[in-house]
Scaffold this motif. Structure first.
Motif, PDB file in Angstrom:
ATOM      1  N   SER A 185       5.079  -3.303  10.039  1.00 27.10           N
ATOM      2  CA  SER A 185       4.735  -3.536  11.448  1.00 27.10           C
ATOM      3  C   SER A 185       4.916  -2.231  12.201  1.00 27.10           C
ATOM      4  CB  SER A 185       5.639  -4.601  12.081  1.00 27.10           C
ATOM      5  OG  SER A 185       5.502  -5.838  11.430  1.00 27.10           O
ATOM      6  N   GLY A 186       4.070  -1.996  13.194  1.00 26.43           N
ATOM      7  CA  GLY A 186       4.248  -0.839  14.038  1.00 26.43           C
ATOM      8  C   GLY A 186       5.482  -0.977  14.914  1.00 26.43           C
ATOM      9  N   ARG A 187       5.892   0.100  15.531  1.00 28.34           N
ATOM     10  CA  ARG A 187       7.131   0.110  16.312  1.00 28.34           C
ATOM     11  C   ARG A 187       7.062  -0.853  17.489  1.00 28.34           C
ATOM     12  NH1 ARG A 187       7.324   4.736  18.839  1.00 28.34           N
ATOM     13  NH2 ARG A 187       9.527   4.537  19.395  1.00 28.34           N
ATOM     14  N   ALA A 188       5.934  -0.896  18.182  1.00 23.69           N
ATOM     15  CA  ALA A 188       5.830  -1.767  19.351  1.00 23.69           C
ATOM     16  C   ALA A 188       5.892  -3.237  18.949  1.00 23.69           C
ATOM     17  CB  ALA A 188       4.534  -1.476  20.107  1.00 23.69           C
ATOM     18  N   VAL A 189       5.212  -3.595  17.868  1.00 23.87           N
ATOM     19  CA  VAL A 189       5.230  -4.976  17.400  1.00 23.87           C
ATOM     20  C   VAL A 189       6.636  -5.367  16.977  1.00 23.87           C
ATOM     21  CG1 VAL A 189       4.394  -6.524  15.582  1.00 23.87           C
ATOM     22  CG2 VAL A 189       2.811  -4.953  16.714  1.00 23.87           C
ATOM     23  N   LEU A 190       7.298  -4.477  16.268  1.00 22.36           N
ATOM     24  CA  LEU A 190       8.653  -4.776  15.808  1.00 22.36           C
ATOM     25  C   LEU A 190       9.623  -4.908  16.979  1.00 22.36           C
ATOM     26  CD1 LEU A 190      10.268  -5.163  13.193  1.00 22.36           C
ATOM     27  CD2 LEU A 190      10.795  -2.714  13.264  1.00 22.36           C
ATOM     28  N   ASP A 229       1.294   5.054  13.948  1.00 19.18           N
ATOM     29  CA  ASP A 229       2.110   3.974  14.499  1.00 19.18           C
ATOM     30  C   ASP A 229       1.206   2.997  15.236  1.00 19.18           C
ATOM     31  OD1 ASP A 229       4.206   2.403  15.347  1.00 19.18           O
ATOM     32  OD2 ASP A 229       4.745   3.719  17.024  1.00 19.18           O
ATOM     33  N   GLY A 230       0.525   2.162  14.454  1.00 20.49           N
ATOM     34  CA  GLY A 230      -0.383   1.172  15.024  1.00 20.49           C
ATOM     35  C   GLY A 230       0.217  -0.215  14.942  1.00 20.49           C
TER      36      GLY A 230
END
Length: 219
Positions: A167-172, A207-208
């Protein structure tokens, strides 16, 4: 260290002596992952294709030595074996015994060797591996730069470091109910500095929504 004696692949206990200040991290981290080991693959098993894709495109050396640091249940071991081929060596290191117990089946199926070891103090000689794979590792370390420095120590010049999360950083961050910060270890400006200061050159940063993927080369 002879990896090819009749006992391998088994879990080898290679913990270093704890130094002051380390005990809290290792105790808390082990406790967190120990209680989740048995259900980890049930919850995250669908991530396996993402692991395989990330490793396949990372340019690992056929016939080389690849180590999965913080290997957990060994989800990267099949893809690492495919990348280095039958003549290569695949290692998995983790400091949670319960995770390694879950990883033992994949290790045997893929001819991989497991080590119960703190990834900040790996029982490997300097310049002994060609590639390091680390999924979700840096954010769990109390000092990510020291972790990167240890990974650089064991890696041959020109070797690769693959940092990955499915998972990308924002999703995580959203999943955990928090906001991203500019000073996080995997934020691009921070990672560029920390890799440069610890012996790496960051070649690729992605980082998507679907993944975090970064590749660095050992100087």
């Amino acid at each position: 260290m002879d990896l090819h004696d009749p006992e391998w692949p088994v879990i080898r206990h290679m913990d270093p002596v704890l130094v002051p200040g380390d005990r809290w991290y290792r105790t808390e981290s082990r406790a967190f992952f120990a209680t989740r080991a048995a259900t980890w693959d049930v919850k995250f098993g669908s991530d396996l294709p993402a692991y395989a894709s990330a490793i396949a495109e990372s340019g690992l050396v056929v016939g080389g030595t690849a180590v999965d640091v913080g290997c957990g249940t060994g989800r990267a071991l099949p893809a690492l074996r495919a990348a280095v081929g039958p003549a290569g060596t695949v290692l998995g290191a983790d400091h949670t015994p319960q995770m390694l117990a879950e990883a033992s089946v994949r290790a045997r199926q893929n001819g991989a060797f497991l080590m119960l070891a703190d990834v900040r103090h790996l029982p490997l000689p300097g310049r002994s591996v060609d590639a390091v794979f680390a999924a979700g590792l840096l954010n769990h370390l109390p000092n990510p730069a020291n972790g990167l420095r240890e990974l650089a120590r064991i890696t041959r010049p020109g070797g690769r470091l693959v940092l990955f999360h499915p998972s990308g950083r924002a999703v995580l961050a959203a999943r955990h109910g928090r906001r991203l910060r500019d000073d996080e270890p995997l934020a691009e400006p921070v990672l560029r500095v920390s890799t440069a200061e610890t012996g790496w050159e960051l070649l690729r940063y992605e980082d998507g929504p679907s993944r975090f993927y970064a590749v660095a080369v050992r100087g």
